[in-house]
Design an enzyme around this catalytic site. Structure first.
Site, mmCIF file in Angstrom:
data_model
loop_
_atom_site.group_PDB
_atom_site.id
_atom_site.type_symbol
_atom_site.label_atom_id
_atom_site.label_comp_id
_atom_site.label_asym_id
_atom_site.label_seq_id
_atom_site.Cartn_x
_atom_site.Cartn_y
_atom_site.Cartn_z
ATOM 1 N N GLU A 1 -1.713 -8.838 4.011
ATOM 2 C CA GLU A 1 -1.114 -8.581 5.695
ATOM 3 C C GLU A 1 -3.084 -8.651 6.064
ATOM 4 O OE1 GLU A 1 -2.563 -4.646 5.763
ATOM 5 O OE2 GLU A 1 -1.330 -5.657 4.180
ATOM 6 N N CYS B 1 0.627 -1.421 0.138
ATOM 7 C CA CYS B 1 -0.273 -0.032 0.185
ATOM 8 C C CYS B 1 0.691 1.383 0.102
ATOM 9 C CB CYS B 1 -0.985 -0.033 1.341
ATOM 10 S SG CYS B 1 -2.447 1.028 1.070
ATOM 11 N N HIS C 1 -3.336 -5.244 -0.123
ATOM 12 C CA HIS C 1 -3.110 -5.163 1.780
ATOM 13 C C HIS C 1 -3.979 -6.386 1.846
ATOM 14 C CE1 HIS C 1 -3.649 -1.800 3.443
ATOM 15 N NE2 HIS C 1 -4.110 -1.315 2.088
#
Length: 257
Positions: free
Chosen positions: A220, A111, A218
């Protein structure tokens, strides 16, 4: 004798300007088991730390997402841009990228980290990707709870023969999207690794073959529930142990087959 695991430096942000706090969302740290690595926070305080010295003790660098935007002073000059900004993070992460490349330490950007890698290699940014009139929005309206914000997903096409396509074993994947900023004009120094259906660049790596890769989405977020995200961090874990980009991609695909 205790076995030594790779050590990843995770970039921090500056929060609470009246009494600054160095912070990173915990979800980025919880990727460590999927990399097979340990993590240490790198504060956005390049005025008191020696970036080159720190990178020399790391096996790789993870550049995280953040509520702040990259300062337009770094890529388009007089445009005042839209904050919040974190100039200390800008300076620290750009130095981290430079030092990591010089010392052949792998870098994974996520990001804001994607945008930092893009700017480091000469790209410019845009800030309109969450506008509601867009055919495909890349960020939910401001103010939604975190769970709703990260519920926004879309497909990205992976560049044929690229690192991500080789690692994922697929021509496209579904990703979690939460970004207002993105690449406006790319750079000849970058290769495109992924693109959304509206033409927004979602993944890049240096054309020169340095061990750097960044994604705009994203991975994660709830990594334990997403096989593609796990592959990405497993790939990065192999880089931490000395593998080259293509070698790690092919090994990850082989292990997943």
């Amino acid at each position: 004798m205790v076995s030594k695991r790779p050590l990843v430096g995770v970039s921090c942000c500056t929060r609470l300007p009246e009494d600054p706090v160095q912070a990173v969302a915990e979800r980025y740290l919880r990727t460590a088991p999927f990399m097979g690595a340990d993590v240490v926070l790198v504060p956005a305080m390049s005025d008191i730390i020696d970036i080159g010295s720190i990178v020399g003790r790391l096996d790789g660098v993870l550049l995280t997402g953040s509520p702040s935007n990259v300062s337009p002073d770094l890529y388009r000059g007089s445009d005042p841009g839209i904050g919040p900004f974190d100039p200390a993070r800008d300076e620290t992460t750009l130095r981290l990228i430079t030092a990591a490349v010089e010392q052949d330490r792998p870098v994974l950007g996520i990001c804001r980290g994607f945008q930092e890698v893009a700017v480091a290699y000469g790209a410019t940014l845009r800030r309109d990707l969450g506008e509601p009139e867009r055919e495909q929005i890349h960020h939910t309206p401001p103010g939604l709870p975190l769970e709703e914000m990260f519920a926004l997903e879309h497909r990205v096409a992976l560049s044929p023969g690229g690192i991500l396509e080789r690692a994922m074993g697929a021509s496209s994947i579904t990703v979690v999207s939460a970004h207002f900023q993105g690449i406006a004009e790319t750079s000849a120094k970058l290769m495109v690794e992924a693109t959304s259906s509206d033409g927004v660049i979602e993944g890049v790596r240096p054309e020169s073959g340095e061990r750097v890769l960044a994604v705009q989405w994203h991975p994660e977020w709830r990594v334990a529930e997403d096989a593609n995200s796990q592959r990405l961090f497993a790939w990065f874990g192999m880089l931490l142990r000395g593998a080259r980009l293509e070698e790690a991609a092919d090994r990850v695909a082989e292990l997943a087959s």
